[in-house]
Design a protein around this motif. Structure first.
Motif, PDB file in Angstrom:
ATOM      1  N   VAL A  23       5.480   6.221   2.161  1.00  0.00           N
ATOM      2  CA  VAL A  23       5.761   5.217   3.192  1.00  0.00           C
ATOM      3  C   VAL A  23       7.140   4.587   2.969  1.00  0.00           C
ATOM      4  O   VAL A  23       7.961   4.501   3.896  1.00  0.00           O
ATOM      5  CB  VAL A  23       4.672   4.123   3.203  1.00  0.00           C
ATOM      6  N   VAL A  24       7.397   4.168   1.748  1.00  0.00           N
ATOM      7  CA  VAL A  24       8.663   3.501   1.447  1.00  0.00           C
ATOM      8  C   VAL A  24       9.820   4.496   1.467  1.00  0.00           C
ATOM      9  O   VAL A  24      10.871   4.239   2.071  1.00  0.00           O
ATOM     10  CB  VAL A  24       8.584   2.781   0.087  1.00  0.00           C
ATOM     11  N   GLY A  25       9.634   5.636   0.813  1.00  0.00           N
ATOM     12  CA  GLY A  25      10.710   6.623   0.739  1.00  0.00           C
ATOM     13  C   GLY A  25      11.112   7.154   2.102  1.00  0.00           C
ATOM     14  O   GLY A  25      12.297   7.286   2.408  1.00  0.00           O
ATOM     15  N   SER A  26      10.126   7.456   2.947  1.00  0.00           N
ATOM     16  CA  SER A  26      10.459   7.972   4.273  1.00  0.00           C
ATOM     17  C   SER A  26      11.100   6.895   5.144  1.00  0.00           C
ATOM     18  O   SER A  26      11.928   7.205   6.013  1.00  0.00           O
ATOM     19  CB  SER A  26       9.203   8.526   4.961  1.00  0.00           C
ATOM     20  N   GLY A  27      10.733   5.638   4.901  1.00  0.00           N
ATOM     21  CA  GLY A  27      11.388   4.551   5.617  1.00  0.00           C
ATOM     22  C   GLY A  27      12.858   4.439   5.251  1.00  0.00           C
ATOM     23  O   GLY A  27      13.725   4.262   6.120  1.00  0.00           O
ATOM     24  N   ILE A  28      13.141   4.563   3.960  1.00  0.00           N
ATOM     25  CA  ILE A  28      14.538   4.516   3.508  1.00  0.00           C
ATOM     26  C   ILE A  28      15.306   5.716   4.042  1.00  0.00           C
ATOM     27  O   ILE A  28      16.429   5.591   4.542  1.00  0.00           O
ATOM     28  CB  ILE A  28      14.599   4.472   1.967  1.00  0.00           C
ATOM     29  N   LEU A  41      11.239   5.057  12.659  1.00  0.00           N
ATOM     30  CA  LEU A  41       9.799   4.858  12.713  1.00  0.00           C
ATOM     31  C   LEU A  41       9.069   6.185  12.857  1.00  0.00           C
ATOM     32  O   LEU A  41       8.017   6.406  12.245  1.00  0.00           O
ATOM     33  CB  LEU A  41       9.431   3.932  13.870  1.00  0.00           C
ATOM     34  N   PHE A  42       9.637   7.088  13.654  1.00  0.00           N
ATOM     35  CA  PHE A  42       9.023   8.405  13.839  1.00  0.00           C
ATOM     36  C   PHE A  42       8.986   9.173  12.520  1.00  0.00           C
ATOM     37  O   PHE A  42       7.965   9.764  12.158  1.00  0.00           O
ATOM     38  CB  PHE A  42       9.797   9.202  14.889  1.00  0.00           C
ATOM     39  N   ILE A  43      10.095   9.159  11.782  1.00  0.00           N
ATOM     40  CA  ILE A  43      10.145   9.828  10.473  1.00  0.00           C
ATOM     41  C   ILE A  43       9.118   9.215   9.525  1.00  0.00           C
ATOM     42  O   ILE A  43       8.385   9.916   8.816  1.00  0.00           O
ATOM     43  CB  ILE A  43      11.563   9.731   9.879  1.00  0.00           C
ATOM     44  N   ASN A  44       9.054   7.901   9.529  1.00  0.00           N
ATOM     45  CA  ASN A  44       8.108   7.173   8.681  1.00  0.00           C
ATOM     46  C   ASN A  44       6.666   7.535   9.028  1.00  0.00           C
ATOM     47  O   ASN A  44       5.837   7.811   8.146  1.00  0.00           O
ATOM     48  CB  ASN A  44       8.354   5.673   8.881  1.00  0.00           C
ATOM     49  N   ALA A  45       6.369   7.568  10.321  1.00  0.00           N
ATOM     50  CA  ALA A  45       5.003   7.856  10.769  1.00  0.00           C
ATOM     51  C   ALA A  45       4.583   9.279  10.442  1.00  0.00           C
ATOM     52  O   ALA A  45       3.487   9.507   9.914  1.00  0.00           O
ATOM     53  CB  ALA A  45       4.888   7.602  12.276  1.00  0.00           C
ATOM     54  N   VAL A  46       5.440  10.245  10.748  1.00  0.00           N
ATOM     55  CA  VAL A  46       5.096  11.649  10.502  1.00  0.00           C
ATOM     56  C   VAL A  46       4.873  11.893   9.010  1.00  0.00           C
ATOM     57  O   VAL A  46       3.915  12.580   8.611  1.00  0.00           O
ATOM     58  CB  VAL A  46       6.189  12.583  11.048  1.00  0.00           C
ATOM     59  N   SER A  47       5.724  11.329   8.184  1.00  0.00           N
ATOM     60  CA  SER A  47       5.569  11.499   6.731  1.00  0.00           C
ATOM     61  C   SER A  47       4.247  10.914   6.251  1.00  0.00           C
ATOM     62  O   SER A  47       3.534  11.528   5.434  1.00  0.00           O
ATOM     63  CB  SER A  47       6.728  10.816   5.999  1.00  0.00           C
ATOM     64  N   PHE A 166       0.960   2.312  18.652  1.00  0.00           N
ATOM     65  CA  PHE A 166       0.346   1.459  19.670  1.00  0.00           C
ATOM     66  C   PHE A 166       0.031   0.050  19.170  1.00  0.00           C
ATOM     67  O   PHE A 166      -0.304  -0.828  19.969  1.00  0.00           O
ATOM     68  CB  PHE A 166      -0.909   2.117  20.275  1.00  0.00           C
ATOM     69  N   THR A 167       0.134  -0.192  17.849  1.00  0.00           N
ATOM     70  CA  THR A 167      -0.031  -1.569  17.361  1.00  0.00           C
ATOM     71  C   THR A 167       1.331  -2.188  17.098  1.00  0.00           C
ATOM     72  O   THR A 167       2.278  -1.499  16.722  1.00  0.00           O
ATOM     73  CB  THR A 167      -0.861  -1.629  16.056  1.00  0.00           C
ATOM     74  N   SER A 168       1.391  -3.497  17.276  1.00  0.00           N
ATOM     75  CA  SER A 168       2.659  -4.214  17.088  1.00  0.00           C
ATOM     76  C   SER A 168       3.101  -4.239  15.636  1.00  0.00           C
ATOM     77  O   SER A 168       4.289  -4.378  15.339  1.00  0.00           O
ATOM     78  CB  SER A 168       2.493  -5.656  17.589  1.00  0.00           C
ATOM     79  N   SER A 169       2.150  -4.073  14.703  1.00  0.00           N
ATOM     80  CA  SER A 169       2.453  -4.196  13.273  1.00  0.00           C
ATOM     81  C   SER A 169       2.815  -2.866  12.626  1.00  0.00           C
ATOM     82  O   SER A 169       3.136  -2.832  11.443  1.00  0.00           O
ATOM     83  CB  SER A 169       1.241  -4.781  12.549  1.00  0.00           C
ATOM     84  N   THR A 170       2.747  -1.775  13.371  1.00  0.00           N
ATOM     85  CA  THR A 170       2.920  -0.399  12.880  1.00  0.00           C
ATOM     86  C   THR A 170       1.849  -0.010  11.860  1.00  0.00           C
ATOM     87  O   THR A 170       2.078   0.867  11.027  1.00  0.00           O
ATOM     88  CB  THR A 170       4.322  -0.118  12.293  1.00  0.00           C
ATOM     89  N   SER A 171       0.712  -0.678  11.930  1.00  0.00           N
ATOM     90  CA  SER A 171      -0.492  -0.230  11.218  1.00  0.00           C
ATOM     91  C   SER A 171      -0.337  -0.118   9.700  1.00  0.00           C
ATOM     92  O   SER A 171      -0.401   0.969   9.143  1.00  0.00           O
ATOM     93  CB  SER A 171      -0.955   1.116  11.793  1.00  0.00           C
ATOM     94  N   PHE A 172      -0.181  -1.266   9.023  1.00  0.00           N
ATOM     95  CA  PHE A 172      -0.299  -1.249   7.564  1.00  0.00           C
ATOM     96  C   PHE A 172      -1.749  -0.914   7.195  1.00  0.00           C
ATOM     97  O   PHE A 172      -2.019   0.004   6.445  1.00  0.00           O
ATOM     98  CB  PHE A 172       0.049  -2.614   6.974  1.00  0.00           C
ATOM     99  N   ALA A 173      -2.695  -1.732   7.714  1.00  0.00           N
ATOM    100  CA  ALA A 173      -4.141  -1.479   7.610  1.00  0.00           C
ATOM    101  C   ALA A 173      -4.637  -1.285   6.177  1.00  0.00           C
ATOM    102  O   ALA A 173      -5.636  -0.604   5.954  1.00  0.00           O
ATOM    103  CB  ALA A 173      -4.534  -0.274   8.473  1.00  0.00           C
ATOM    104  N   ASN A 174      -3.954  -1.890   5.204  1.00  0.00           N
ATOM    105  CA  ASN A 174      -4.282  -1.627   3.804  1.00  0.00           C
ATOM    106  C   ASN A 174      -3.696  -2.725   2.922  1.00  0.00           C
ATOM    107  O   ASN A 174      -2.469  -2.816   2.776  1.00  0.00           O
ATOM    108  CB  ASN A 174      -3.707  -0.261   3.414  1.00  0.00           C
ATOM    109  N   PRO A 175      -4.533  -3.580   2.321  1.00  0.00           N
ATOM    110  CA  PRO A 175      -4.004  -4.663   1.480  1.00  0.00           C
ATOM    111  C   PRO A 175      -3.160  -4.190   0.298  1.00  0.00           C
ATOM    112  O   PRO A 175      -2.162  -4.825  -0.047  1.00  0.00           O
ATOM    113  CB  PRO A 175      -5.273  -5.377   0.995  1.00  0.00           C
ATOM    114  N   ALA A 176      -3.547  -3.082  -0.341  1.00  0.00           N
ATOM    115  CA  ALA A 176      -2.770  -2.599  -1.492  1.00  0.00           C
ATOM    116  C   ALA A 176      -1.388  -2.131  -1.053  1.00  0.00           C
ATOM    117  O   ALA A 176      -0.380  -2.412  -1.722  1.00  0.00           O
ATOM    118  CB  ALA A 176      -3.515  -1.460  -2.188  1.00  0.00           C
TER     119      ALA A 176
END
Length: 228
Positions: A23-28, A41-47, A166-176
């Motif tokens: 998640v972090v690496g693909s975002g960078i 965002l697309f690169i981040n999501a696909v990864s 489709f969510t405004s937060s880009t779906s973290f959905a995970n406290p860790a």
């Protein structure tokens, strides 16, 4: 000889570490390749979609491939795992996530641990986290109850991938993952001031997802779906 519990906890640690590193690496990488945030965002999501599929397939028979304290909380409340194992899982998930963020930062030449300045604190973002996490738990519980857990390596990435957009937060959905993303001052980061609210929204979403799954899976429904 390693105990079965140790192997399970290590599976959760390693799986969450790889997930957050992705998640972090693909975002960078996404922001390095393009100034267009949509492309990043697309690169981040696909990864994320791809690595989730791989991780769930590999670790499902080992630890259950939870990688998420919200999932672990629900499984403990349902008495699917013991409280002691749940605590070990959550600790492993959080520590693994932080390690994953540190590895990703280091790969791209940044300090291993940073503090994010990316504030995510609007009500819309929190609602997005409730919806993303509720949907995730709903899908997991229904799929497992129908005896089709092997399909989670497809269904979970599909949900998270869709919720990225489709969510405004880009779906973290995970406290860790949320806690870990506090330690990268990059595209994927989240400021410490936003973390608690995100985690609360995620846990609330998890409970709502459980309630929804319970509504749709009565004992008779479970029997019918198992006979299909």
């Amino acid at each position: 000889m390693k105990s079965q519990t140790t192997v399970k906890v290590l599976g959760e640690f390693l799986g969450t570490a790889v997930l957050v590193a992705t998640v972090v690496g693909s975002g960078i990488m996404g922001t390095a390749l393009s100034q267009d945030l949509g492309v990043a965002l697309f690169i981040n999501a696909v990864s994320t979609i791809l690595v989730l599929g791989v991780l769930i397939f590999v670790f499902l028979p080992i630890s259950g491939a939870q990688f998420n304290p919200a999932v672990t909380m629900i499984m403990a409340l349902k008495k699917e795992i013991t409280p002691a194992l749940a605590v070990s899982y959550v600790a492993a998930q959080i520590l693994g996530g932080i390690l994953g963020a540190a590895v990703a930062n280091t790969m791209f030449g940044a300090p291993a641990l940073q503090i994010s300045h990316n504030a995510r604190d609007s009500y819309g973002l929190l609602l997005g986290e409730v919806i993303a996490t509720a949907g995730l738990i709903f899908i997991i519980l229904l799929t497992v109850a129908r005896g089709e857990a092997s399909k989670l390596s497809i269904l979970v990435p599909a949900w998270i991938g869709a919720a990225y957009f489709f969510t405004s937060s880009t779906s973290f959905a995970n406290p860790a993952v949320t806690i870990a993303r506090m330690f990268t001052d990059s595209f994927s980061g989240i400021a410490p001031s936003s973390v608690l609210f995100f985690v609360i929204a995620q846990l609330l979403g998890a409970l709502l997802g459980w309630a929804g799954a319970t509504l749709f899976l009565t004992p008779s429904t479970q029997k019918e779906t198992q006979n299909v």
